[in-house]
Design a protein around this motif. Structure first.
Motif, PDB file in Angstrom:
ATOM      1  N   LEU A  21      64.703-134.436  12.790  1.00 58.29           N
ATOM      2  CA  LEU A  21      64.650-135.065  14.075  1.00 58.29           C
ATOM      3  C   LEU A  21      64.479-136.426  14.154  1.00 58.29           C
ATOM      4  N   ASP A  22      64.320-137.135  13.132  1.00 60.60           N
ATOM      5  CA  ASP A  22      64.217-138.692  12.697  1.00 60.60           C
ATOM      6  C   ASP A  22      65.304-139.459  13.644  1.00 60.60           C
ATOM      7  N   GLY A  23      66.494-139.113  13.465  1.00 57.50           N
ATOM      8  CA  GLY A  23      67.516-139.626  14.137  1.00 57.50           C
ATOM      9  C   GLY A  23      67.838-139.530  15.591  1.00 57.50           C
ATOM     10  N   PHE A  24      66.981-138.683  16.096  1.00 55.60           N
ATOM     11  CA  PHE A  24      67.224-138.215  17.478  1.00 55.60           C
ATOM     12  C   PHE A  24      66.656-139.445  18.571  1.00 55.60           C
ATOM     13  N   CYS A  25      67.674-140.006  19.285  1.00 52.64           N
ATOM     14  CA  CYS A  25      67.344-141.044  19.930  1.00 52.64           C
ATOM     15  C   CYS A  25      66.684-140.814  21.403  1.00 52.64           C
ATOM     16  N   GLU A  26      66.788-139.409  21.829  1.00 52.90           N
ATOM     17  CA  GLU A  26      66.497-139.373  23.016  1.00 52.90           C
ATOM     18  C   GLU A  26      64.895-138.889  23.122  1.00 52.90           C
ATOM     19  N   LYS A  27      64.222-138.057  24.049  1.00 56.44           N
ATOM     20  CA  LYS A  27      62.964-137.680  24.114  1.00 56.44           C
ATOM     21  C   LYS A  27      62.847-136.603  23.014  1.00 56.44           C
ATOM     22  N   LYS A  28      61.976-136.679  22.157  1.00 55.48           N
ATOM     23  CA  LYS A  28      61.229-135.691  21.309  1.00 55.48           C
ATOM     24  C   LYS A  28      59.795-135.287  21.636  1.00 55.48           C
ATOM     25  N   VAL A  29      59.916-133.841  21.757  1.00 52.70           N
ATOM     26  CA  VAL A  29      58.620-133.108  22.096  1.00 52.70           C
ATOM     27  C   VAL A  29      58.208-132.221  20.928  1.00 52.70           C
ATOM     28  N   TYR A  30      56.785-132.195  20.681  1.00 53.51           N
ATOM     29  CA  TYR A  30      56.428-131.722  19.499  1.00 53.51           C
ATOM     30  C   TYR A  30      55.255-130.651  20.431  1.00 53.51           C
ATOM     31  N   ILE A  31      55.690-129.451  20.121  1.00 53.32           N
ATOM     32  CA  ILE A  31      54.860-128.257  20.730  1.00 53.32           C
ATOM     33  C   ILE A  31      53.967-127.871  19.396  1.00 53.32           C
ATOM     34  N   ALA A  32      52.795-128.019  19.680  1.00 52.35           N
ATOM     35  CA  ALA A  32      51.732-127.829  18.590  1.00 52.35           C
ATOM     36  C   ALA A  32      50.902-126.487  19.286  1.00 52.35           C
ATOM     37  N   THR A  33      51.046-125.528  18.512  1.00 52.09           N
ATOM     38  CA  THR A  33      50.331-124.074  18.913  1.00 52.09           C
ATOM     39  C   THR A  33      48.873-123.783  17.991  1.00 52.09           C
ATOM     40  N   MET A  34      48.579-124.836  17.236  1.00 50.39           N
ATOM     41  CA  MET A  34      47.075-124.540  16.429  1.00 50.39           C
ATOM     42  C   MET A  34      46.110-124.562  17.410  1.00 50.39           C
ATOM     43  N   GLN A  35      45.384-123.630  17.793  1.00 51.18           N
ATOM     44  CA  GLN A  35      44.451-123.572  18.611  1.00 51.18           C
ATOM     45  C   GLN A  35      43.243-124.028  17.760  1.00 51.18           C
ATOM     46  N   PRO A  36      42.383-125.230  18.452  1.00 52.32           N
ATOM     47  CA  PRO A  36      41.414-125.664  17.762  1.00 52.32           C
ATOM     48  C   PRO A  36      40.017-125.202  17.838  1.00 52.32           C
ATOM     49  N   PHE A  37      39.594-124.859  16.622  1.00 53.49           N
ATOM     50  CA  PHE A  37      37.956-124.312  16.453  1.00 53.49           C
ATOM     51  C   PHE A  37      37.041-125.050  15.598  1.00 53.49           C
ATOM     52  N   GLY A  38      36.182-125.881  16.397  1.00 54.95           N
ATOM     53  CA  GLY A  38      35.447-126.421  15.657  1.00 54.95           C
ATOM     54  C   GLY A  38      35.651-128.081  15.566  1.00 54.95           C
ATOM     55  N   GLU A  39      34.909-129.030  15.183  1.00 50.16           N
ATOM     56  CA  GLU A  39      35.145-130.340  14.999  1.00 50.16           C
ATOM     57  C   GLU A  39      36.292-130.777  14.112  1.00 50.16           C
ATOM     58  N   GLU A  40      36.259-130.158  13.042  1.00 56.85           N
ATOM     59  CA  GLU A  40      37.323-130.374  12.053  1.00 56.85           C
ATOM     60  C   GLU A  40      38.551-130.160  12.579  1.00 56.85           C
ATOM     61  N   ALA A  41      38.800-129.153  13.308  1.00 50.71           N
ATOM     62  CA  ALA A  41      40.011-128.898  13.900  1.00 50.71           C
ATOM     63  C   ALA A  41      40.473-130.080  14.851  1.00 50.71           C
ATOM     64  N   PHE A  42      39.672-130.275  15.845  1.00 52.82           N
ATOM     65  CA  PHE A  42      39.788-131.378  16.650  1.00 52.82           C
ATOM     66  C   PHE A  42      40.289-132.665  16.059  1.00 52.82           C
ATOM     67  N   GLU A  43      39.610-133.028  14.839  1.00 51.75           N
ATOM     68  CA  GLU A  43      39.885-134.343  14.126  1.00 51.75           C
ATOM     69  C   GLU A  43      41.174-134.190  13.196  1.00 51.75           C
ATOM     70  N   ALA A  44      41.577-133.113  13.083  1.00 52.64           N
ATOM     71  CA  ALA A  44      42.878-132.855  12.167  1.00 52.64           C
ATOM     72  C   ALA A  44      43.912-133.052  13.273  1.00 52.64           C
ATOM     73  N   ILE A  45      43.789-132.438  14.376  1.00 60.25           N
ATOM     74  CA  ILE A  45      44.822-132.377  15.544  1.00 60.25           C
ATOM     75  C   ILE A  45      44.928-133.832  16.196  1.00 60.25           C
TER      76      ILE A  45
END
Length: 173
Positions: A21-45
């Protein structure tokens, strides 16, 4: 256009999916499905969100029920990842049952609104190990969902050590 990107752990599939999707010029939406558990997960997200922000993605965090997402017109969507989505649906406290049909219908709904839909998933079930019943059921569910996505996807690409291998269709430009 729907593209499924699959591969083993740490094989480069996520980076490859973003590059599609690098060359896509319109709006790009990233749907993230990783449910965070713990501080490390929130930092990674947070770290990943900042990295994607430099690539022009708007992040939508949705752990279940992805068919409920409202998308802007003519956008591109990167769904990361089906493995997390399946686990979230399967082990959700609010869901009494889970079905591949629910996940597939949500993904197909996204494909109806997105000009480009890139889906990242994991390969499972090929290691020959006998797992506990719950894990075996998860592997079965993810395998079925992957198979069904591959059926309707225009392109199916497997990443092996960072090398994309076309299984169906072609590598989108």
């Amino acid at each position: 256009m729907t593209t499924l990107v699959t591969g083993g752990s740490k094989c480069g599939k996520s980076s490859f999916a973003e590059r599609i999707l690098d060359g896509f010029c319109e709006k790009k939406v990233y749907i993230a499905t990783m449910q965070p558990f713990g501080e490390e997960a929130f930092e990674a997200i947070d770290r990943h969100r900042k990295m994607r922000g430099q690539k022009g993605f708007e992040t939508v965090e949705k752990y279940t029920d992805i068919g409920e997402i409202s998308l802007p017109v003519n956008c591109a969507v990167l769904l990361e990842c089906v493995g997390n989505l399946c686990a979230n649906e399967m082990f959700s406290e609010t869901e009494i049952c889970y079905h591949a049909d629910k996940i597939i219908s949500g993904i197909k709904r996204l494909s109806e609104f997105a000009v480009e839909l890139v889906i990242v998933t994991n390969q499972v079930g090929s290691d020959g190990i006998d797992y506990a019943e719950g894990t075996a059921e998860y592997i079965r569910l993810l395998g079925e969902v992957n198979r069904r996505i591959a059926e309707f996807a225009d392109n199916v690409i497997e990443c092996v050590y960072g090398v994309p291998i076309v299984l169906k269709g072609e590598i989108p430009c």
